[in-house]
Design an enzyme around this catalytic site. Structure first.
Site, mmCIF file in Angstrom:
data_model
loop_
_atom_site.group_PDB
_atom_site.id
_atom_site.type_symbol
_atom_site.label_atom_id
_atom_site.label_comp_id
_atom_site.label_asym_id
_atom_site.label_seq_id
_atom_site.Cartn_x
_atom_site.Cartn_y
_atom_site.Cartn_z
ATOM 1 N N PRO A 236 0.785 -1.241 0.000
ATOM 2 C CA PRO A 236 0.000 0.000 0.000
ATOM 3 C C PRO A 236 0.813 1.285 0.000
ATOM 4 O O PRO A 236 0.280 2.347 -0.238
ATOM 5 C CB PRO A 236 -0.836 -0.118 1.266
ATOM 6 C CG PRO A 236 0.005 -0.938 2.186
ATOM 7 C CD PRO A 236 0.722 -1.933 1.318
ATOM 8 N N GLY A 237 2.116 1.212 0.325
ATOM 9 C CA GLY A 237 2.940 2.395 0.188
ATOM 10 C C GLY A 237 3.689 2.850 1.417
ATOM 11 O O GLY A 237 4.389 3.865 1.383
ATOM 12 N N ASN A 238 3.602 2.136 2.533
ATOM 13 C CA ASN A 238 4.326 2.541 3.736
ATOM 14 C C ASN A 238 5.835 2.565 3.511
ATOM 15 O O ASN A 238 6.523 3.527 3.873
ATOM 16 C CB ASN A 238 3.995 1.606 4.904
ATOM 17 C CG ASN A 238 2.714 1.991 5.612
ATOM 18 O OD1 ASN A 238 2.369 3.155 5.694
ATOM 19 N ND2 ASN A 238 1.996 1.001 6.121
ATOM 20 N N LYS A 239 6.362 1.487 2.910
ATOM 21 C CA LYS A 239 7.807 1.415 2.682
ATOM 22 C C LYS A 239 8.233 2.395 1.585
ATOM 23 O O LYS A 239 9.318 2.977 1.644
ATOM 24 C CB LYS A 239 8.211 -0.012 2.330
ATOM 25 C CG LYS A 239 7.950 -1.015 3.453
ATOM 26 C CD LYS A 239 8.342 -2.419 3.045
ATOM 27 C CE LYS A 239 8.016 -3.420 4.147
ATOM 28 N NZ LYS A 239 6.559 -3.589 4.365
ATOM 29 N N ASP A 312 9.927 -6.697 -0.979
ATOM 30 C CA ASP A 312 9.099 -7.204 0.113
ATOM 31 C C ASP A 312 7.956 -8.006 -0.523
ATOM 32 O O ASP A 312 6.804 -7.584 -0.494
ATOM 33 C CB ASP A 312 8.562 -6.042 0.949
ATOM 34 C CG ASP A 312 7.853 -6.512 2.213
ATOM 35 O OD1 ASP A 312 8.512 -7.171 3.039
ATOM 36 O OD2 ASP A 312 6.649 -6.249 2.361
ATOM 37 N N CYS A 409 7.280 -10.858 6.194
ATOM 38 C CA CYS A 409 6.640 -10.852 7.513
ATOM 39 C C CYS A 409 6.350 -12.306 7.889
ATOM 40 O O CYS A 409 5.245 -12.672 8.271
ATOM 41 C CB CYS A 409 5.373 -10.000 7.527
ATOM 42 S SG CYS A 409 4.237 -10.333 6.172
#
Length: 582
Positions: A236-239, A312, A409
Site C-alpha cells: 500500500p505504500g508505507n515502505k 518485500d 513478515c
C-alpha cells in the site's frame, strides 16, 4: 465437539497471516469462523491463569486423551464462559467434568493469589492489559519533524525509556506516554489502545501508522539523496513513502514503485500523494517488477541507473499478529494425583473400559482434512519461496544495482534463511559478486536478534547479516530482512547479463498468486525434496545431480531477551537451494 477440536488444531499449528487469516482462509473448518476466533482469542488471553489451573490440578497427567491446547479451550469455557462447555455430553466434556471440583478450587486459589476476589475483577484487569505491542507511528520528515510533533500535538505525553513502559499495569489505565525508538529514526511508540486513525496529523500525512518491523527495510537500504531506487512490490505504500522521506525533499533521487494490481495501485497513489512524495516517486501502475527490463528502450535514465532495490514480496504472513492476539505458552503437566484419587476420578461404567485415544475423538474424515491442509501448507511455502528467490535473482541482474534488501513478515526459515542461501548459490549472484552484507557494515548492527545459524548451514557470517524480529517480544510483528550488496569488483560483463535475461524473459509471475504448486521453474531454481532417511545425519548436505539439497530436522531456537529460548515450528519444507555450479 468439532469447535474445540478445530480451535485446538489452529492454536497448535503455525499461523499464516495471523489468527484471523488462519481461520477465515481454512475452508475445511466446520465451525463458524467468528465463534472460533472469539474462543481462541479469549482462551489465549487467559492462558496464564488457565495453565496454572491445569498444572496444579494434574489434569493432563490423568486425562491422557487431552492435548495442552485442547485442555485450554475446554477449561476456559468450563471456568469462564457463562454457559459452560458448549456441547452435549461426550468424552471430551466428561474429561473436564470428572474434575470440576478440583478445577474450580484451583481456579479460586489462582484468582486469590493474583489479588482478585471475583471472576469479574479478573475480567476487568485482563481487558486493560490485553494488547501486547505498541501503537507505532512513523514521523514523515517530508512534512514535519519529531521535535515539532512532540512539541505540538503530543506535548502532554511523557517520554519513557523502554517500550514496555507503554503497557498499562494490571487494574490501571494506560498513561499518556511516548517512546522514541532508538533503532529507527523518526519512529514513535504510543500505548497500544491509542487510537490515532482519525488524528489530524495522520489524516494530513505528517504521521504514518506503521509497524516498527515494517520500517526495517527502508532504513537498512538507506539510499542516498541522489539514488535511483526500486520498490518491487510497493502497495500500500508505507515502505515507499519511508524511502521517499529518506531521500528527502532536497534530494535528486527517484523511486520507481511497481504495483501490478490496478486497485492496489490506486491505494499506493493516495499514500504517495498524502506523504507529499509525488516528485520523488514514479508509480509504475499495473506493472509487474518481474517483467521490468532495465535495458529496454527509454530506460537509460530510468531503471538502468537503479542502484538500490527494496523487495518485500508475497509471503505466508506467519509473523503477522494482531494487537490483541496471543501466542500459545507451553505448560509442563504435573504428575497425576495419588492412586486413590486417580482411580476415583477415572471410574467408568461397566463395559466402558476401552482406553480412549486422542484420535478416537476426531473422525476419520476430520483426520483426512487435517492431513490435506498440512500438505497444502507445505506446498504453499514451496511455491512462495520459489517466487521469492525469483524476484531477488531478477533484481540482482539490474546493471547498476549495488544494494538490495529482501524482507518478509514470516517466521519460517523456508522463506527467510533458506531463500538467502539459495540466492547466494545462483549463477547471477556468483558471477556478479553479490553477498550478504556483514553485520558490522550496516546501520543496524546494534539490533541483537539475528538469523538462525543452524538454518544458514552453520554459516555464522551469513546468519549475523540476517535480521529477525520476533512477534510481541520485540514490540510488533514477526519479520525478517537481509541486505545483499556487491562492490563491482567481481562482475560479469553487462552484455552477458543482458543476454542471460533475454534468454529467460519473460519471467513467470504465477507463483505469487497461486499456491497450488510450482510451475515454470528454471534450471537455477530447481527444487529437490529428500527424505531424512536418505541422508547420513540430520541436516547433512548432499549433492544430487549438481544440486545442493538439505533437510531440516527439528525446530530452530534462538535466545530471547528474558534469557530463555524462542522455539520456531518443527514443520518446515526441506531446504531449497539453487544450482551448485560455481
Amino acid at each position: 465437539m468439532s469447535l474445540y477440536i478445530e480451535a485446538s488444531r489452529i492454536i497448535s499449528r503455525p499461523r499464516y497471516g495471523g489468527l484471523r487469516g488462519a481461520i477465515y482462509s481454512d475452508s475445511s473448518l466446520k465451525s463458524r469462523p467468528e465463534q472460533l476466533y472469539a474462543l481462541i482469542i479469549e482462551t489465549l488471553k487467559y492462558q496464564e491463569i488457565l495453565n496454572e489451573v491445569i498444572d496444579r490440578s494434574g489434569l493432563l497427567g490423568v486425562e491422557r486423551t487431552l492435548s495442552h491446547p485442547l485442555a485450554l479451550v475446554l477449561v476456559h469455557d468450563f471456568l469462564l464462559k457463562k454457559g459452560g462447555i458448549a456441547t452435549s455430553t461426550g468424552p471430551l466434556k466428561e474429561s473436564i467434568l470428572r474434575h470440576k471440583s478440583r478445577l474450580s478450587s484451583e481456579f479460586t486459589r489462582a484468582k486469590i493469589r493474583r489479588g482478585y476476589a471475583t471472576t469479574a475483577a479478573l475480567h476487568a484487569a485482563t481487558v486493560t492489559t490485553s494488547a501486547r505491542y505498541p501503537r507505532w507511528v512513523r514521523v514523515n520528515t517530508l512534512k514535519t519533524t519529531v521535535m515539532d510533533i512532540l512539541a505540538g500535538g503530543f506535548k502532554d505525553y511523557t517520554p519513557v525509556n523502554e517500550f514496555q513502559e507503554l503497557f498499562a499495569k494490571a487494574g490501571e489505565k494506560e498513561a499518556m506516554v511516548v517512546y522514541i525508538d532508538p533503532h529507527i529514526p523518526n519512529l514513535l511508540g504510543f500505548p497500544p489502545s491509542t487510537d490515532l486513525s482519525a488524528h489530524p496529523l495522520v489524516v494530513s500525512g505528517a504521521l504514518f501508522l506503521q509497524d516498527k518491523a515494517s520500517c526495517f527495510p527502508a532504513h537498512i537500504l538507506s539510499p542516498p539523496p541522489d539514488a535511483f531506487v526500486v520498490d518491487g512490490t510497493a502497495a500500500p505504500g508505507n515502505k515507499t513513502t519511508h524511502l521517499a522521506a529518506i531521500i528527502g525533499r532536497g534530494g535528486s533521487g527517484k523511486i520507481f514503485a511497481f504495483e501490478k494490481d490496478l486497485k492496489r495501485s490506486k491505494v499506493l497513489e493516495t499514500m504517495v500523494g498524502k506523504a507529499g512524495a509525488d516528485r520523488i516517486v514514479e508509480i509504475r501502475s499495473g506493472n509487474d517488477f518481474l517483467l521490468a527490463d532495465p535495458w529496454k528502450e527509454g530506460e537509460k535514465e530510468g531503471l538502468e541507473k537503479v542502484t538500490h532495490l527494496l523487495l518485500d514480496p508475497s509471503c505466508s504472513g506467519s509473523g503477522i499478529v494482531e494487537r490483541h492476539e496471543y501466542e500459545l505458552l507451553p505448560t509442563t503437566p504435573r504428575p497425576a494425583p495419588p492412586a486413590s484419587r486417580t482411580s476415583k476420578m477415572k471410574k467408568r461404567k461397566r463395559g466402558d473400559n476401552a482406553e480412549v485415544t486422542p484420535t478416537n475423538l476426531v473422525s476419520k474424515k476430520e483426520r483426512e482434512e487435517i492431513t490435506k491442509h498440512n500438505a497444502l501448507d507445505e506446498e504453499r511455502l514451496l511455491s512462495l519461496s520459489t517466487f521469492q528467490k525469483k524476484i531477488i535473482v531478477h533484481a540482482m541482474r539490474f546493471p547498476s544495482a549495488r544494494r538490495i534488501t529482501y524482507s518478509t513478515c514470516s517466521v519460517h526459515a523456508a522463506e527467510n534463511e533458506h531463500v538467502v542461501l539459495s540466492v547466494l548459490e545462483s549463477d547471477v549472484a556468483v558471477k556478479r559478486g553479490w553477498r550478504v552484507e556483514k553485520r558490522d557494515e550496516n546501520n543496524f548492527r546494534s539490533w541483537e536478534r539475528r538469523g538462525l545459524v543452524e538454518e544458514c548451514g552453520g554459516d555464522e557470517e551469513v546468519a549475523q547479516g540476517c535480521i529477525r524480529c520476533n512477534p510481541w517480544e520485540d514490540g510488533g510483528i514477526g519479520f525478517f530482512v537481509v541486505p545483499f550488496v556487491r562492490d563491482g569488483s567481481i562482475d560479469e560483463p553487462l552484455a552477458e547479463v543482458r543476454e542471460e535475461v533475454n534468454e529467460n524473459f519473460p519471467f513467470s509471475t504465477t507463483l505469487e498468486e497461486e499456491w497450488g504448486g510450482i510451475s515454470d521453474v528454471g534450471e537455477d531454481q530447481a527444487v529437490k525434496i529428500i527424505d531424512p532417511s536418505e541422508m547420513g545425519r540430520e541436516g547433512q548436505k548432499k549433492r544430487i545431480s549438481g544440486k545442493v539439497v538439505q533437510t531440516i530436522g527439528g525446530g530452530a531456537k534462538s535466545k530471547n531477551k528474558s534469557g530463555g529460548t524462542t522455539e520456531y515450528p518443527k514443520f518446515r519444507p526441506r531446504r531449497l537451494l539453487g544450482s551448485g555450479k560455481k
